[in-house]
Design a protein around this motif. Structure first.
Motif, PDB file in Angstrom:
ATOM      1  N   ILE A  33       0.868  -1.181   0.000  1.00  0.00           N
ATOM      2  CA  ILE A  33       0.000   0.000   0.000  1.00  0.00           C
ATOM      3  C   ILE A  33       0.901   1.225   0.000  1.00  0.00           C
ATOM      4  O   ILE A  33       1.681   1.428   0.934  1.00  0.00           O
ATOM      5  N   LYS A  34       0.798   2.029  -1.069  1.00  0.00           N
ATOM      6  CA  LYS A  34       1.642   3.218  -1.193  1.00  0.00           C
ATOM      7  C   LYS A  34       0.789   4.459  -1.377  1.00  0.00           C
ATOM      8  O   LYS A  34      -0.185   4.449  -2.123  1.00  0.00           O
ATOM      9  N   ILE A  35       1.190   5.530  -0.694  1.00  0.00           N
ATOM     10  CA  ILE A  35       0.499   6.810  -0.791  1.00  0.00           C
ATOM     11  C   ILE A  35       1.450   7.800  -1.453  1.00  0.00           C
ATOM     12  O   ILE A  35       2.512   8.089  -0.891  1.00  0.00           O
ATOM     13  N   ASN A  36       1.084   8.299  -2.615  1.00  0.00           N
ATOM     14  CA  ASN A  36       1.939   9.196  -3.406  1.00  0.00           C
ATOM     15  C   ASN A  36       3.352   8.635  -3.548  1.00  0.00           C
ATOM     16  O   ASN A  36       4.344   9.354  -3.450  1.00  0.00           O
ATOM     17  N   GLY A  37       3.461   7.307  -3.734  1.00  0.00           N
ATOM     18  CA  GLY A  37       4.755   6.665  -3.946  1.00  0.00           C
ATOM     19  C   GLY A  37       5.486   6.222  -2.692  1.00  0.00           C
ATOM     20  O   GLY A  37       6.486   5.533  -2.780  1.00  0.00           O
ATOM     21  N   LEU A  42       5.070   5.089   6.448  1.00  0.00           N
ATOM     22  CA  LEU A  42       5.857   6.313   6.604  1.00  0.00           C
ATOM     23  C   LEU A  42       5.019   7.584   6.630  1.00  0.00           C
ATOM     24  O   LEU A  42       5.563   8.682   6.551  1.00  0.00           O
ATOM     25  N   VAL A  43       3.691   7.444   6.746  1.00  0.00           N
ATOM     26  CA  VAL A  43       2.815   8.621   6.786  1.00  0.00           C
ATOM     27  C   VAL A  43       3.112   9.415   8.062  1.00  0.00           C
ATOM     28  O   VAL A  43       3.231   8.865   9.144  1.00  0.00           O
ATOM     29  N   GLU A  44       3.269  10.718   7.918  1.00  0.00           N
ATOM     30  CA  GLU A  44       3.523  11.611   9.062  1.00  0.00           C
ATOM     31  C   GLU A  44       2.345  12.564   9.199  1.00  0.00           C
ATOM     32  O   GLU A  44       1.763  12.963   8.195  1.00  0.00           O
ATOM     33  N   ASP A  68      -2.599  -5.038  -4.089  1.00  0.00           N
ATOM     34  CA  ASP A  68      -1.703  -3.883  -4.015  1.00  0.00           C
ATOM     35  C   ASP A  68      -2.551  -2.632  -4.213  1.00  0.00           C
ATOM     36  O   ASP A  68      -3.453  -2.625  -5.053  1.00  0.00           O
ATOM     37  N   MET A  69      -2.236  -1.575  -3.453  1.00  0.00           N
ATOM     38  CA  MET A  69      -2.971  -0.315  -3.587  1.00  0.00           C
ATOM     39  C   MET A  69      -2.001   0.831  -3.802  1.00  0.00           C
ATOM     40  O   MET A  69      -1.043   0.969  -3.047  1.00  0.00           O
ATOM     41  N   ARG A  70      -2.285   1.615  -4.839  1.00  0.00           N
ATOM     42  CA  ARG A  70      -1.545   2.858  -5.075  1.00  0.00           C
ATOM     43  C   ARG A  70      -2.528   3.996  -4.882  1.00  0.00           C
ATOM     44  O   ARG A  70      -3.576   4.047  -5.534  1.00  0.00           O
ATOM     45  N   ILE A  71      -2.186   4.929  -3.991  1.00  0.00           N
ATOM     46  CA  ILE A  71      -3.107   6.007  -3.643  1.00  0.00           C
ATOM     47  C   ILE A  71      -2.490   7.336  -4.024  1.00  0.00           C
ATOM     48  O   ILE A  71      -1.343   7.620  -3.671  1.00  0.00           O
ATOM     49  N   ARG A  72      -3.260   8.150  -4.751  1.00  0.00           N
ATOM     50  CA  ARG A  72      -2.862   9.535  -5.056  1.00  0.00           C
ATOM     51  C   ARG A  72      -3.807  10.445  -4.292  1.00  0.00           C
ATOM     52  O   ARG A  72      -5.023  10.280  -4.364  1.00  0.00           O
ATOM     53  N   VAL A  73      -3.253  11.410  -3.577  1.00  0.00           N
ATOM     54  CA  VAL A  73      -4.103  12.306  -2.792  1.00  0.00           C
ATOM     55  C   VAL A  73      -3.694  13.748  -3.059  1.00  0.00           C
ATOM     56  O   VAL A  73      -2.513  14.063  -3.167  1.00  0.00           O
ATOM     57  N   ARG A  74      -4.693  14.615  -3.210  1.00  0.00           N
ATOM     58  CA  ARG A  74      -4.457  16.035  -3.495  1.00  0.00           C
ATOM     59  C   ARG A  74      -5.485  16.881  -2.766  1.00  0.00           C
ATOM     60  O   ARG A  74      -6.579  16.429  -2.470  1.00  0.00           O
ATOM     61  N   GLY A  75      -5.110  18.132  -2.494  1.00  0.00           N
ATOM     62  CA  GLY A  75      -6.024  19.104  -1.910  1.00  0.00           C
ATOM     63  C   GLY A  75      -6.178  18.949  -0.412  1.00  0.00           C
ATOM     64  O   GLY A  75      -5.794  17.943   0.174  1.00  0.00           O
ATOM     65  N   GLY A  76      -6.728  19.966   0.220  1.00  0.00           N
ATOM     66  CA  GLY A  76      -7.006  19.921   1.648  1.00  0.00           C
ATOM     67  C   GLY A  76      -5.753  19.963   2.505  1.00  0.00           C
ATOM     68  O   GLY A  76      -4.641  20.160   2.019  1.00  0.00           O
ATOM     69  N   GLY A  77      -5.927  19.746   3.803  1.00  0.00           N
ATOM     70  CA  GLY A  77      -4.815  19.722   4.747  1.00  0.00           C
ATOM     71  C   GLY A  77      -4.442  18.296   5.115  1.00  0.00           C
ATOM     72  O   GLY A  77      -4.973  17.344   4.552  1.00  0.00           O
ATOM     73  N   HIS A  78      -3.553  18.145   6.096  1.00  0.00           N
ATOM     74  CA  HIS A  78      -3.083  16.823   6.501  1.00  0.00           C
ATOM     75  C   HIS A  78      -4.226  15.937   6.980  1.00  0.00           C
ATOM     76  O   HIS A  78      -4.345  14.775   6.567  1.00  0.00           O
TER      77      HIS A  78
END
Length: 149
Positions: A33-37, A42-44, A68-78
């Motif tokens: 599972i990856k978020i923006n690569g 390792l998400v902070e 397997d999951m690839r996640i792209r996230v945009r906009g907003g705050g943390h």
């Protein structure tokens, strides 16, 4: 020819919170599972990492072992991005099970998620946005002070 069809077993799903949008591409794999690569571990900050991995903790790792999951996230705050991520992960797994596994397993997953937290499956309403400013005041509802003399 059968190998190419098996490798393309994938679904796309999205999650929304305020202005943040997360799109998850879910396919057969080894459980990555990856978020923006970057790996999800390792998400902070760390507190929001637990919110992001919540669907995995609720449903157990074994259900995620075959995808397997690839996640792209945009906009907003943390925080908004984290809530969009967790929703898109949950919705992607439900969609994958519906399309490629079986309806009974999908319904079981959906029921577990709904019992735990409804926002994992149901999106934030689009009506909860910033109200536009009107004339006669500083904001949407505040009015300028009235003087009588």
């Amino acid at each position: 020819m059968a190998d190419t069809k098996a490798s393309t077993e994938s679904v796309q799903s999205f999650g929304r919170k305020k202005t943040a949008v997360a799109v998850t591409h879910c396919k057969r794999g080894r459980g990555l599972i990856k978020i923006n690569g970057c790996p999800i571990e390792l998400v902070e900050p760390e507190i929001l990492r637990f919110k992001a991995v919540e669907p995995i903790l609720i449903l157990s790792r074994q259900r995620f072992a075959g995808v397997d999951m690839r996640i792209r996230v945009r906009g907003g705050g943390h925080t908004s991005q984290t809530y969009a991520i967790r929703q898109s992960i949950a919705k992607a797994l439900v969609a994958f099970y519906q399309k490629y596994v079986d309806e009974k397993a999908k319904q079981e997953i959906k029921d577990i998620l709904m019992r735990c937290d409804r926002t994992l499956v149901v999106a934030d309403p689009r009506s909860r946005r910033c109200e536009p400013k009107k004339f006669g005041g500083r904001g949407a509802r505040a009015r300028f002070q009235k003087s009588y003399r």
